[in-house]
Design an enzyme around this catalytic site. Structure first.
Site, PDB file in Angstrom:
ATOM      1  CG  ASN A  51     -37.703  20.819   0.356  1.00  0.00           C
ATOM      2  OD1 ASN A  51     -38.259  21.232   1.097  1.00  0.00           O
ATOM      3  ND2 ASN A  51     -37.732  21.243  -0.989  1.00  0.00           N
ATOM      4  CD  GLU A  52     -41.239  21.051  -3.242  1.00  0.00           C
ATOM      5  OE1 GLU A  52     -40.420  21.460  -4.183  1.00  0.00           O
ATOM      6  OE2 GLU A  52     -42.144  21.638  -2.996  1.00  0.00           O
ATOM      7  CD  GLU A  73     -36.460  28.777  -4.905  1.00  0.00           C
ATOM      8  OE1 GLU A  73     -36.780  29.113  -3.646  1.00  0.00           O
ATOM      9  OE2 GLU A  73     -37.066  27.885  -5.422  1.00  0.00           O
ATOM     10  CD  GLU A  88     -41.953  24.889   0.248  1.00  0.00           C
ATOM     11  OE1 GLU A  88     -41.883  25.142  -0.946  1.00  0.00           O
ATOM     12  OE2 GLU A  88     -40.899  24.319   0.543  1.00  0.00           O
TER      13      GLU A  88
HETATM   14  C1  GLA Z   1     -40.651  24.208  -3.806  1.00  0.00           C
HETATM   15  C2  GLA Z   1     -39.484  24.198  -2.720  1.00  0.00           C
HETATM   16  C3  GLA Z   1     -38.921  25.455  -2.270  1.00  0.00           C
HETATM   17  C4  GLA Z   1     -38.850  26.473  -3.066  1.00  0.00           C
HETATM   18  C5  GLA Z   1     -40.291  26.673  -3.919  1.00  0.00           C
HETATM   19  C6  GLA Z   1     -40.286  27.760  -4.574  1.00  0.00           C
HETATM   20  O1  GLA Z   1     -41.668  24.250  -3.177  1.00  0.00           O
HETATM   21  O2  GLA Z   1     -39.599  23.241  -1.476  1.00  0.00           O
HETATM   22  O3  GLA Z   1     -37.635  25.261  -1.510  1.00  0.00           O
HETATM   23  O4  GLA Z   1     -38.059  26.136  -4.021  1.00  0.00           O
HETATM   24  O5  GLA Z   1     -40.383  25.557  -4.315  1.00  0.00           O
HETATM   25  O6  GLA Z   1     -39.613  27.643  -5.662  1.00  0.00           O
END
Ligand code: GLA
Length: 685
Positions: free
Chosen positions: A150-151, A363, A313
């Site tokens: 993820n990211e 979050e 997202e």
């Molecule tokens: C990112 C992450 C999510 C979430 C969002 C909001 O884009 O991929 O998991 O944490 O930010 O903070």
């Protein structure tokens, strides 16, 4: 090979975290999603301990149930590999997997992304969980694709664990072959940095005044990118073999990562995470900021990687972590506006982040569509409205491509080199943002393209104008490519500090702008940084439409005309170089090259747009006010076009339609002066 999302229908959905909610809620959630015309969810990207509560002990019951329910309600599933958050048993047993700061502090359990890409045991355990998940879900009828990790490189994009230092050394050995070449590339003779044994070589370490060797720092960023890609590759290779029917993507475009190479080698297409409300905490600097509209620049980068892409997202609520990021709620209509902003720029699949706001964890203030109470609210209604609209028009837009005649050029070497470099780094963002803003306010759709080492002319030729603001590092080969492009009739625009460095970040022993000098018909006679306590000089431009006053921002190259085909268009004023050329136009082959001796601000970019006579493609058909963005997507086969008009302002805007059009979303006629609602959207065929 082009890596683009190939979809036959538009998909809308949400990021969903069943592991954070009681099982009784799952079915109702999926049922409601279906009702809202959602057709896809992304799940599991942080759920490693659910799948593997103890090393080697695998459990799939929770997600099996969710996947079966999703299938029952006709909802497709993207599975995340859970490697962005290693389990506690893992980091406790193998602390060497942790990322370490430059000051040698290990990042501990409690947040996410606390691992490093090069730890052999982390790679092995990541490969194992990926393989287990892929083998278990390869035939599940709900699953359509995978998100790797993820990211990658979000939150932290530097890595200094022992494994990273070691892997860096190996990477350098491959790159340079021997220490003599490494010493040469890093200019190691300067301040006695010459290495006589590979064991002496490291990633940058704490240095006096925090100023490492700049050439080593540049290689470090290239290495970090290589490491992230090799980590993704490890998972992609497993997924391709174990789950060959599914596509593979990852989300995000972050620092120190060549997302173009990542996509080429590992993915089917790129996904982007779009949070335009970051503009409320980090507004872009300079006059008339673009705010949330600036996300169109980021979406344009995603489009350069994959012409059609996924927004994994899409912001659907106010953002915030318990201890940072204070953001207001999206105003009524803004969530819809931002969704169409993504679509206007090429997104063919969009998932809102997130289905419901978490009631615990970091979050709890990062809101999704549903509130903690899970009762209907304003955002649920807005999302359902978007779902209804896209069920009507989404499939018609899918596969169409964004249209632009002008492109802003960027490249990774200069972005990474510029990060440390106070003399040119600060200008890149400033100038790109000024150009993008000027083009936006003139309603001229633009692309952003990355020039890569293997750049060839073919993808440049479709553009009438290329703006390459400050390529300090400019290879001979790149200059040749640009010369060919201009020779054939193209226009290229450079800003100050172009062409004076080589690939290692050494300054060239040539007159500036190095390999671009012949193309621009100038050399740089003298130059100066505008010091922190100095005023940027005025630049007087004699343009076709009269005289204009610009600012010579940030840095001034004082130009000398070297070619008979070159013409001075602007001169500096009120400094010791008053009267000297600041902007020169050079005829080259069939085309033209411009060199502007400063960084670009809004007026400079706007004046050049007018000087070049570039006009909006809708000129004559409609008149758009400044706060409205224009994008056009066109079907490559049928030529069918969709015009997107996006009102970023919280006030009504008047648009004049000189020809009659139909808004596909509300199915209404647009003719004459039409009032566009605050945050309104038109999609016109
Ligand atoms: C990112 C992450 C999510 C979430 C969002 C909001 O884009 O991929 O998991 O944490 O930010 O903070």
């Amino acid at each position: 090979m082009e890596k683009s999302l190939e979809a036959s229908r538009f998909r809308l959905g949400a990021c969903y975290y069943p592991e954070q909610w009681p099982e009784e809620m799952w079915e109702e959630d999926l049922k409601r999603m279906k009702k809202m015309n959602f057709s896809i969810i992304r799940i599991a990207e942080f759920a490693w301990s659910v799948f593997e509560p103890r090393e080697g002990e695998y459990r799939f019951e929770l997600f099996d149930k969710v996947l079966d329910l999703a299938h029952q309600y006709g909802i497709e599933v993207i599975l995340g590999t859970p490697t962005a958050t290693p389990p506690a048993w893992l980091t406790a047993k193998y602390p060497e997997v942790l990322n370490v700061s430059q000051q040698r502090v290990s990042y501990q359990h409690g947040q996410r992304r606390h691992y490093n890409y090069n730890s052999p045991v982390y790679r092995e355990l990541s490969a194992k969980i990926t393989r287990k998940m892929a083998e278990h879900y390869k035939n599940h009828p709900a699953v359509v694709g995978w998100q790797i990790d993820n990211e990658l490189n979000c939150e932290i994009n530097v890595f200094y664990s022992e494994a990273d230092h070691k892997a860096f050394r190996e990477w350098l050995q491959k790159k340079y072959g021997n220490l003599e070449r490494l010493n040469e590339a890093w200019g190691a003779v300067f301040w006695n940095q010459t290495y006589s044994d590979w064991e002496q070589v490291h990633l940058t370490r704490p240095t006096v005044s925090d100023s490492p060797n700049p050439h080593q720092a540049l290689d470090e960023k290239r290495f970090i990118s290589y490491s992230a890609i090799s980590f993704a590759q490890l998972q992609a290779d497993i997924l391709r073999i174990a789950a060959p029917r599914h596509w593979v993507t990852t989300n995000g475009i972050f620092g120190h990562l060549d997302s173009h190479s990542l996509t080429e080698s590992c993915l089917d297409f790129i996904s982007y995470d779009s949070y335009p409300n970051f503009s409320t905490i980090y507004p872009d600097k300079g006059e008339e900021p673009l705010l949330d509209r600036k996300w169109s620049l980021n979406l344009s980068v995603a489009r350069d990687i994959s012409p059609n892409f996924c927004v994994m997202e899409q912001q659907s609520g106010p953002g915030g972590w318990v201890n940072k990021m204070e953001m207001p709620s999206p105003k009524p209509g803004q969530m819809r506006l931002w969704t169409y902003q993504s679509i206007a720029h090429g997104a063919d699949m969009i998932l809102f982040f997130r289905w419901r706001t978490a009631v615990f964890g970091t979050e709890i203030y990062w809101h999704g569509i549903n509130d903690y109470h899970n009762e209907p609210n304003r955002r649920v209604m807005e999302a359902a409205g978007i779902g209804r609209e896209l069920a009507e028009v989404g499939d018609r837009i899918v596969g169409t491509r964004y249209q632009a005649d002008i492109a802003i050029i960027r490249d990774y070497d200069n972005e990474w080199d510029g990060e440390l470099d106070k003399w040119h780094g600060q200008m890149q963002g400033k100038s790109v943002s000024a150009w993008f803003k000027a083009l936006q306010y003139h309603h001229i759709p633009a692309d952003v393209i990355y020039l890569r080492d293997q750049a060839d002319c073919s993808h440049l030729n479709k553009y009438k104008v290329l703006v390459y603001p400050h390529p300090a590092i400019l290879f001979d080969a790149t200059a040749q490519v640009l010369k060919d492009y201009v020779r054939r009739g193209g226009t290229v625009i450079f800003g100050c500090r172009s062409g004076y460095k080589n690939k290692d970040g050494h300054c060239l022993r040539m007159r500036m702008p190095g390999y671009a000098a012949e193309l621009c018909g100038i050399t740089v006679e003298d130059f100066t940084l505008i010091g922190p306590n100095e005023q940027a000089p005025t630049v007087i431009m004699t343009a076709q439409a009269g005289t204009r006053e610009l600012k010579g921002e940030a840095f001034n190259d004082i130009l000398r005309v070297e070619s008979a085909a070159a013409e001075v268009l602007a001169v500096y004023q009120d400094t010791y170089y008053a009267g000297k050329p600041a902007l020169v136009r050079n005829k080259y082959g069939e085309g033209t090259a411009y060199y502007f001796g400063a960084a670009f601000e809004l007026t400079a970019a706007a004046s050049l747009i007018e000087e070049l006579g570039i006009v909006s493609p809708i000129e004559g058909h409609m008149e758009l006010p400044k706060p409205v963005e224009l994008s056009i997507r066109k079907h490559p086969g049928t030529g069918e076009s969709f015009i997107f008009l996006l009102n970023y302002s919280g006030h009504e805007q008047t648009v004049r339609f000189n020809t009659e059009f139909i808004d596909l979303l509300k199915n209404c006629k647009l003719h004459g002066d039409v009032k566009m609602e605050p945050y309104g959207v038109y999609v016109i065929q």
